[in-house]
Write an enzyme that holds these catalytic residues in place. Structure first.
Site, PDB file in Angstrom:
ATOM      1  N   CYS A 196      24.648  44.361  37.790  1.00  0.00           N
ATOM      2  CA  CYS A 196      25.676  43.539  38.431  1.00  0.00           C
ATOM      3  C   CYS A 196      26.733  43.211  37.381  1.00  0.00           C
ATOM      4  CB  CYS A 196      25.080  42.305  39.098  1.00  0.00           C
ATOM      5  SG  CYS A 196      24.288  41.120  37.994  1.00  0.00           S
ATOM      6  N   ARG A 209      22.622  38.434  40.665  1.00  0.00           N
ATOM      7  CA  ARG A 209      22.111  39.437  41.607  1.00  0.00           C
ATOM      8  C   ARG A 209      21.124  40.421  40.994  1.00  0.00           C
ATOM      9  NH1 ARG A 209      27.917  41.422  43.150  1.00  0.00           N
ATOM     10  NH2 ARG A 209      28.085  40.847  40.961  1.00  0.00           N
ATOM     11  N   ASP A 232      28.596  38.089  45.745  1.00  0.00           N
ATOM     12  CA  ASP A 232      28.246  37.468  44.469  1.00  0.00           C
ATOM     13  C   ASP A 232      28.001  35.965  44.658  1.00  0.00           C
ATOM     14  OD1 ASP A 232      27.953  36.620  41.883  1.00  0.00           O
ATOM     15  OD2 ASP A 232      29.512  37.955  41.113  1.00  0.00           O
TER      16      ASP A 232
HETATM   17  P1  4NP Z   1      26.211  38.313  38.846  1.00  0.00           P
HETATM   18  O1  4NP Z   1      27.194  37.065  39.099  1.00  0.00           O
HETATM   19  O2  4NP Z   1      27.091  39.485  38.537  1.00  0.00           O
HETATM   20  O3  4NP Z   1      25.501  38.478  40.167  1.00  0.00           O
HETATM   21  O4  4NP Z   1      25.297  37.921  37.723  1.00  0.00           O
HETATM   22  C1  4NP Z   1      28.159  36.663  38.164  1.00  0.00           C
HETATM   23  C2  4NP Z   1      27.790  35.905  37.081  1.00  0.00           C
HETATM   24  C3  4NP Z   1      28.772  35.488  36.186  1.00  0.00           C
HETATM   25  C4  4NP Z   1      30.093  35.820  36.380  1.00  0.00           C
HETATM   26  C5  4NP Z   1      30.450  36.595  37.478  1.00  0.00           C
HETATM   27  C6  4NP Z   1      29.483  37.017  38.361  1.00  0.00           C
HETATM   28  N1  4NP Z   1      31.094  35.365  35.494  1.00  0.00           N
HETATM   29  O5  4NP Z   1      32.284  35.633  35.715  1.00  0.00           O
HETATM   30  O6  4NP Z   1      30.776  34.731  34.484  1.00  0.00           O
END
Ligand code: 4NP
Length: 155
Positions: free
Chosen positions: A8, A14, A122
């Site tokens: 991800c 995710r 997300d």
């Molecule tokens: P992930 O969600 O990709 O599902 O882990 C996110 C976690 C952090 C960030 C973006 C999406 N961020 O911009 O820090």
């Protein structure tokens, strides 16, 4: 042995959820030792952090304890993975930009036509970890069937 890497953006919401769910399915099906699982982010902002509290909580509600730490995807992941499974289209394109891989590369929800979307939303932005859990669970079920068939695993 088949090596699966879920990908991800941040590796805190995710893909750790997918790793936890998929490892539990593997354990329940008696396939430990035949499939290995990891997760990474295309970005490195959360490197070393534990999973998001929302991910840890929804996993715990389903009896799954997740203790992994976030890390950014690296060249070794492209060379060692047999299945690189992206959570959304942006992650998929991010992986492709890194270069060649012999792994099979696709989005988790490519395997779940009835989901009605190719992208796991997300929860870092939506806050809806339950919807994500249900989508990721459906995707992991389909992924396990695909790998069992393709690798000819004994279940
Ligand atoms: P992930 O969600 O990709 O599902 O882990 C996110 C976690 C952090 C960030 C973006 C999406 N961020 O911009 O820090």
């Amino acid at each position: 042995m088949a090596h699966v890497v879920f990908v991800c953006l941040g590796n805190i919401c995710r893909s750790p959820m997918a790793e936890g769910i998929f490892n539990e399915m593997i354990r329940q099906r008696g396939l430990k030792g035949q499939i290995t699982v990891d997760s990474v982010g295309t970005g490195g902002w959360h490197e070393g952090e534990t999973a998001h509290p929302g991910t840890r909580q929804i996993l715990a509600e389903h009896g799954i304890t997740y203790v992994g730490q976030a890390r950014q995807i690296q060249a070794a992941d492209l060379s060692e993975a047999d299945y690189l499974v992206a959570m959304d289209t942006s992650n998929l394109n991010g992986i492709k930009r890194l270069g060649e891989t012999h792994a099979e590369l696709f989005r988790l929800l490519d395997l779940v036509p009835k989901a009605g979307t190719k992208d796991v939303p997300d929860p870092y932005y939506t806050g809806d970890f339950e919807t994500v859990y249900n989508l990721v669970y459906a995707g992991c079920e389909a992924l396990l069937e695909k790998i069992v068939q393709q690798e000819g695993l004994q279940v």
